[in-house]
Design an enzyme around this catalytic site. Structure first.
Site, PDB file in Angstrom:
ATOM      1  N   TYR A 159       0.862  -1.190  -0.064  1.00 41.18           N
ATOM      2  CA  TYR A 159       0.018  -0.002   0.159  1.00 41.18           C
ATOM      3  C   TYR A 159       0.836   1.167  -0.003  1.00 41.18           C
ATOM      4  O   TYR A 159       1.357   1.657   0.878  1.00 41.18           O
ATOM      5  CB  TYR A 159      -0.742  -0.052   1.332  1.00 41.18           C
ATOM      6  CG  TYR A 159      -1.969   1.030   1.101  1.00 41.18           C
ATOM      7  CD1 TYR A 159      -2.202   2.256   0.282  1.00 41.18           C
ATOM      8  CD2 TYR A 159      -2.898   1.280   2.489  1.00 41.18           C
ATOM      9  CE1 TYR A 159      -2.941   2.999   0.299  1.00 41.18           C
ATOM     10  CE2 TYR A 159      -3.673   2.467   2.430  1.00 41.18           C
ATOM     11  CZ  TYR A 159      -3.725   3.144   1.453  1.00 41.18           C
ATOM     12  OH  TYR A 159      -4.756   4.118   1.486  1.00 41.18           O
TER      13      TYR A 159
ATOM     14  N   LYS B  69      -0.961  -1.245  -4.472  1.00 41.97           N
ATOM     15  CA  LYS B  69      -2.103  -0.216  -4.453  1.00 41.97           C
ATOM     16  C   LYS B  69      -1.558   0.980  -4.355  1.00 41.97           C
ATOM     17  O   LYS B  69      -0.911   1.622  -3.595  1.00 41.97           O
ATOM     18  CB  LYS B  69      -2.907  -0.387  -2.930  1.00 41.97           C
ATOM     19  CG  LYS B  69      -4.247   0.533  -2.900  1.00 41.97           C
ATOM     20  CD  LYS B  69      -4.683   0.600  -1.475  1.00 41.97           C
ATOM     21  CE  LYS B  69      -5.752   1.602  -1.291  1.00 41.97           C
ATOM     22  NZ  LYS B  69      -6.327   1.613   0.112  1.00 41.97           N
TER      23      LYS B  69
END
Length: 304
Positions: free
Chosen positions: A136, A164
């Site tokens: 992330y 992400k």
């Protein structure tokens, strides 16, 4: 390690009772409804799931509940947001034992890491579990950007399979593909540039507002995948005012309040997050009501 992660993955909220205990029944029902409405995966214990506001035992309880509810219908990922690398390793290993399908790993939460520290954090977690891992990358919120060179280092870890991408710079998506081809599965991680991200090649969208309008989110994804961008833009322009709520400091409260307006959950959050002010609620309610008034009939797109 090949992972077929694609589509719309809502980062689901964790629902609370009036005494601040977790409302497992409502959280489970919300997850089940989202799957029935067509989302392609579920992510629990992300930022929107208030990961850092839960005790260690509560996080494991949420994972066990989600595993039972999802029941293999879609991939189930968990956020990993711990103060230290060792705590993150222990959580990742427990998630693996519970049968979670993958991990969305955040930097260490104890303070703002340097890129070198973040890379070390990700490496140690990856080497401690066999689960596939999504990095992330959210420098706006967490203060550290894992650069293309950083992702090149992490490419040596076979189970780091996805990113992400939440830099808010859509150029990064092209840079990832230019540098690595299909080495990483790329997800758009910022709601209000999700369509642009998918047009540039992202195969997934991790979203907060999908909790409120899942069918529309899935329709945007399908239209983008089919190259039907004119139709996707029509739906996107309808959705964008609400999607902007995902990019402000009170995103969790805004998403939860919108869920409450939609009859899909409660606005209650754990302190230090406080309920929105009256003016803030009025703003969210106005956006939500405008979305309802102008809601597009999805049957016109013939996506089924």
């Amino acid at each position: 390690m090949k992972v077929n992660w694609q589509g719309v993955y809502p980062a689901v909220t964790t629902q609370f009772n009036s005494d601040d205990s977790i409302n497992f029944e409502t959280t489970a029902a919300m997850i089940d409804t989202l799957i029935k409405e067509g989302v392609h995966g579920i992510i629990v214990l992300g930022t929107v799931g208030e990961n850092c506001s839960l005790r260690s035992d509560e996080k494991r309880q949420v994972l066990a509940m989600a595993k039972e509810v999802v029941a293999g219908r879609v991939p189930l990922l968990s956020g990993v947001a711990e103060t230290t690398t060792q705590f993150a390793i222990e959580f990742a290993q427990d998630a693996e034992k519970l049968g979670i399908d993958g991990l969305m790993v955040l930097p260490g939460m104890v303070y703002r890491s340097s890129e070198r520290e973040a890379i070390d954090h990700y490496q140690k977690i990856a080497r401690a579990t066999a689960l596939p891992i999504m990095i992330y990358n959210n420098p706006v919120t967490y203060g550290v950007d894992v650069s293309i060179e950083g992702m090149r280092v992490l490419a040596a870890e076979a189970n780091i399979v996805s990113v992400k991408e939440a830099t808010e710079d859509t150029r990064r998506i092209t840079e990832l593909f230019s540098a690595f081809g299909d080495r990483y599965v790329v997800f758009g991680g910022v709601d209000d540039i999700a369509l642009e991200s998918m047009m540039l090649g992202a195969t997934g969208w991790i979203s907060g507002l999908t909790n409120v309008f899942p069918r529309e989110s899935v329709a945007i994804y399908k239209l983008a995948q089919q190259g039907r961008y004119e139709e996707a833009r029509e739906l996107w322009r309808w959705f964008l005012p609400l999607l902007r709520l995902d990019t402000i400091p009170t995103l969790v409260q805004c998403i939860k309040y919108a869920e409450q307006l939609a009859g899909r959950g409660s606005e209650r959050t754990r302190a230090p997050r406080l309920s929105l002010t009256a003016d803030e609620k009025a703003y969210v309610e106005r956006l939500y009501n405008e979305a309802l008034e102008n809601r597009i009939d999805l049957s016109k797109y013939n996506l089924d």
